[in-house]
Enzyme design. Structure first.
Site, PDB file in Angstrom:
ATOM      1  CE  LYS A  20       0.851  -0.289   0.092  1.00 54.69           C
ATOM      2  NZ  LYS A  20       1.511  -1.173  -1.210  1.00 54.69           N
TER       3      LYS A  20
ATOM      4  CG  HIS B   6      -7.752   3.464  -0.526  1.00 55.61           C
ATOM      5  ND1 HIS B   6      -8.749   2.873  -1.392  1.00 55.61           N
ATOM      6  CD2 HIS B   6      -6.468   2.611  -0.763  1.00 55.61           C
ATOM      7  CE1 HIS B   6      -8.038   1.885  -2.298  1.00 55.61           C
ATOM      8  NE2 HIS B   6      -6.908   2.374  -1.573  1.00 55.61           N
TER       9      HIS B   6
ATOM     10  CG  HIS C 142      -9.686  -1.164   0.942  1.00 62.70           C
ATOM     11  ND1 HIS C 142      -8.129  -0.111   1.038  1.00 62.70           N
ATOM     12  CD2 HIS C 142      -8.814  -2.284  -0.031  1.00 62.70           C
ATOM     13  CE1 HIS C 142      -7.166  -0.697   0.159  1.00 62.70           C
ATOM     14  NE2 HIS C 142      -7.523  -1.700  -0.291  1.00 62.70           N
TER      15      HIS C 142
HETATM   16  N1  ARG Z   1      -4.336  -6.591  -0.359  1.00 63.90           N
HETATM   17  C1  ARG Z   1      -4.810  -6.761  -2.726  1.00 63.90           C
HETATM   18  C2  ARG Z   1      -4.977  -5.526  -2.962  1.00 63.90           C
HETATM   19  O1  ARG Z   1      -5.962  -4.638  -1.942  1.00 63.90           O
HETATM   20  C3  ARG Z   1      -6.310  -7.882  -2.152  1.00 63.90           C
HETATM   21  C4  ARG Z   1      -6.764  -9.001  -2.196  1.00 63.90           C
HETATM   22  C5  ARG Z   1      -7.023  -9.585  -2.704  1.00 63.90           C
HETATM   23  N2  ARG Z   1      -7.660 -11.386  -2.264  1.00 63.90           N
HETATM   24  C6  ARG Z   1      -6.837 -12.413  -2.392  1.00 63.90           C
HETATM   25  N3  ARG Z   1      -7.190 -13.898  -1.999  1.00 63.90           N
HETATM   26  N4  ARG Z   1      -6.025 -12.070  -3.558  1.00 63.90           N
HETATM   27  O2  ARG Z   1      -4.703  -4.752  -4.092  1.00 63.90           O
END
Ligand code: ARG
Length: 563
Positions: free
Chosen positions: A124, A127, A130
């Site tokens: 993905k 963006h 992030h």
């Molecule tokens: N990958 C997830 C997202 O982009 C965020 C993860 C955050 N960390 C966690 N331990 N849940 O939404």
């Protein structure tokens, strides 16, 4: 120099400890009132006197002298003014001694903080959302280190889920290896978007995708290789961005890492009677007063979920790092998710649920419309950084066409501007990103602070180092005193930022220091003064340069010497 310590040592209040007095000392709203103040409202109850009376009583017991210039009782506050020259000497001396460690602390020694941040999703786009996450997380990472903590930065990759089955199907049908190697995530995104379009009219695609995901789960070689390859492509790309942002991690253990670590947590939940069946699924129910829907941990088809992996990850981190705090820098959309599974840890009887923090942040949109939609109109962070750099280059070409390393400086200014723009507000606020705003050299921006840093540097280059006697009269004026007071606050500012997990407190500090210095610079000549006066002002300039650097370092912004 700890002025709060000096002041609190002078104050005696029956029934109140020195530590408490120390922690109550703060800064008057209006700096003309004093440099520090003690609000007396809290003592009214125990002392059975009005705050006004208490403030007056305290004032009467304190004699001025040394760094204390005056003490005044004003409507329930005791205001302290410090002797500016004494203060200046000590603050400047401290900065000169401690240099790049000025503001650091040992408060975190022996303690471990895990920071889960950035946590990008494989295949993905990286963006702008992030970017905010990464900026906040990385600033906290650097800040906690600076305060002496042992810090573990964790990129909890989103590398598991049915979407990888879809991606394999899409790749096998329409993918082109060279194109994807060349265009990276953009190439992957194209075929992923195509999958969703075609699946609308051909539902068998979804069945195929499920079957391929199953193959990944079952360790089928072809499936695993493709999945690995998607990961490599994505990580290669995000690593480029991390380099530009000067961001590092200690672990890239993502969701898939916990595949074999969930069962033991689920078993324990079962043993403790917390995991119950509901329509074939397995859930943890909460009490009514918790006002939350149940936490779904195993779907009816046996699949585990995002929350299951987060639970397993928390136990793994506790066991591996024995953290004192574990921070999750994640957007506020996931508030419920974190509240739910934090509660599950509490229900399991683990006290360390108190050490789990969801460091929530807002959303980012671009001035001219949405950032990302399902149709694939996605703004890639890399493109934003490139545009910002180009725009910075244009400004530099206008303002300083003879600068030798224009490209390098443009990168530092362009990237720094975006970074600073992300960290300028309290993290929970949504951000509307605008290039013009973040790149302005005049507003409260990254380039403004960088420019002030470069100004300090040029002054020092032009005037040479401090030589011979220092006449502190040169900084015995309001403008210089304002700078000194801000310099002196740096350490408190950092502790406050860490307490609240709010990097913007550091950004605002940098602005405040730059503004104070610029006012001093416009009102006080440096270059043409006689040596003693010049020396004291250069000493101040050098200190500002150092502290600006320390502050900008923490929020991940470079400090070009010229721009
Ligand atoms: N990958 C997830 C997202 O982009 C965020 C993860 C955050 N960390 C966690 N331990 N849940 O939404």
């Amino acid at each position: 120099m700890d002025y709060k310590q000096i002041i609190s040592d002078l104050i005696n209040i029956e029934g109140t400890s020195k530590e408490e007095i120390y922690s109550l000392l703060s800064f008057p709203k209006d700096s003309s009132m004093g440099d520090y103040c003690l609000p007396c409202f809290k003592f009214a109850k125990t002392l059975r006197k009005s705050p006004i009376q208490i403030a007056q009583d305290i004032q009467a017991t304190i004699s001025v002298g040394g760094v204390i210039e005056s003490v005044e009782a004003v409507s329930g506050y005791v205001n302290f003014k410090l002797n500016k020259v004494e203060l200046a000497k000590q603050v400047l001396q401290d900065i000169d001694n401690e240099k790049e460690m000025y503001g650091s602390s040992k408060i975190g020694e022996g303690k471990t903080v895990c920071i889960d941040f950035s946590s990008v999703n494989i295949a993905k786009p990286f963006h702008m959302g992030h970017m905010l996450n990464t900026a906040i997380g990385s600033a906290l990472y650097k800040l906690y280190k600076y305060l002496g903590y042992n810090v573990v930065g964790i990129n909890h990759l989103g590398d598991w889920g049915t979407q990888f089955g879809k991606l394999i199907v899409a790749y096998k049908k329409w993918g082109n290896k060279e194109d994807i190697e060349k265009r990276g995530v953009k190439g992957l995104l194209d075929i992923y978007v195509r999958f969703h379009k075609e699946a609308e009219s051909d539902p068998t695609l979804d069945d195929e995708a499920r079957a391929w995901f199953k193959k990944i789960e079952d360790n089928n070689e072809e499936a695993i290789n493709l999945w690995q390859w998607f990961k490599e492509i994505t990580l290669k790309e995000v690593d480029k961005v991390y380099k530009r942002l000067n961001v590092t991690f200690d672990s890239y253990n993502g969701e898939s890492f916990y595949n074999d670590k969930m069962e033991s947590v689920l078993d324990e939940l079962r043993q403790k009677g917390l995991l119950v069946e509901s329509e074939g699924a397995q859930i943890v129910k909460f009490k009514d007063e918790d006002k939350m829907p149940p936490c779904l941990l195993v779907r009816s088809d046996g699949a585990t979920l995002y929350a299951t992996r987060d639970l397993a990850a928390a136990f793994y981190r506790k066991k591996t790092y024995n953290f004192d705090k574990c921070l999750y820098v994640v957007a506020y959309q996931q508030n419920l998710h974190f509240k739910q599974w934090f509660k599950v840890v509490e229900m399991m009887g683990y006290d360390w649920y108190k050490d789990l923090y969801h460091v929530a942040h807002g959303m980012v949109s671009l001035e001219d419309g949405a950032l990302s939609t399902r149709e694939g109109h996605v703004v890639f962070l890399e493109d934003v950084l490139n545009t910002s750099k180009e725009k910075a280059l244009k400004v530099i070409e206008e303002k300083n066409p003879n600068l030798p390393n224009k490209e390098e400086v443009a990168e530092q200014v362009g990237v720094g501007a975006v970074m600073f723009g992300m960290l300028y507000n309290s993290r929970i606020k949504d951000i509307t990103f605008s290039y013009d705003k973040v790149l302005s050299f005049e507003g409260e921006t990254g380039p403004y602070v960088q420019y002030t840093y470069a100004r300090c540097n040029s002054l020092i280059e032009k005037c040479g180092l401090v030589q011979g006697e220092i006449d502190y009269k040169g900084i015995d004026n309001e403008d210089a005193a304002d700078v000194i007071i801000v310099l002196d606050r740096f350490k408190d500012t950092l502790l406050d930022a860490a307490n609240k997990n709010e990097p913007y407190i550091i950004s605002r500090y940098a602005i405040e220091l730059a503004q104070a210095f610029n006012k001093f610079y416009f009102n006080c000549n440096i270059a043409n003064e006689e040596q003693g006066i010049k020396n004291s002002r250069l000493l101040l300039t050098n200190a500002v340069k150092q502290v600006l650097k320390n502050a900008l370092n923490l929020i991940g912004i470079a400090t070009p010497n010229k721009m």
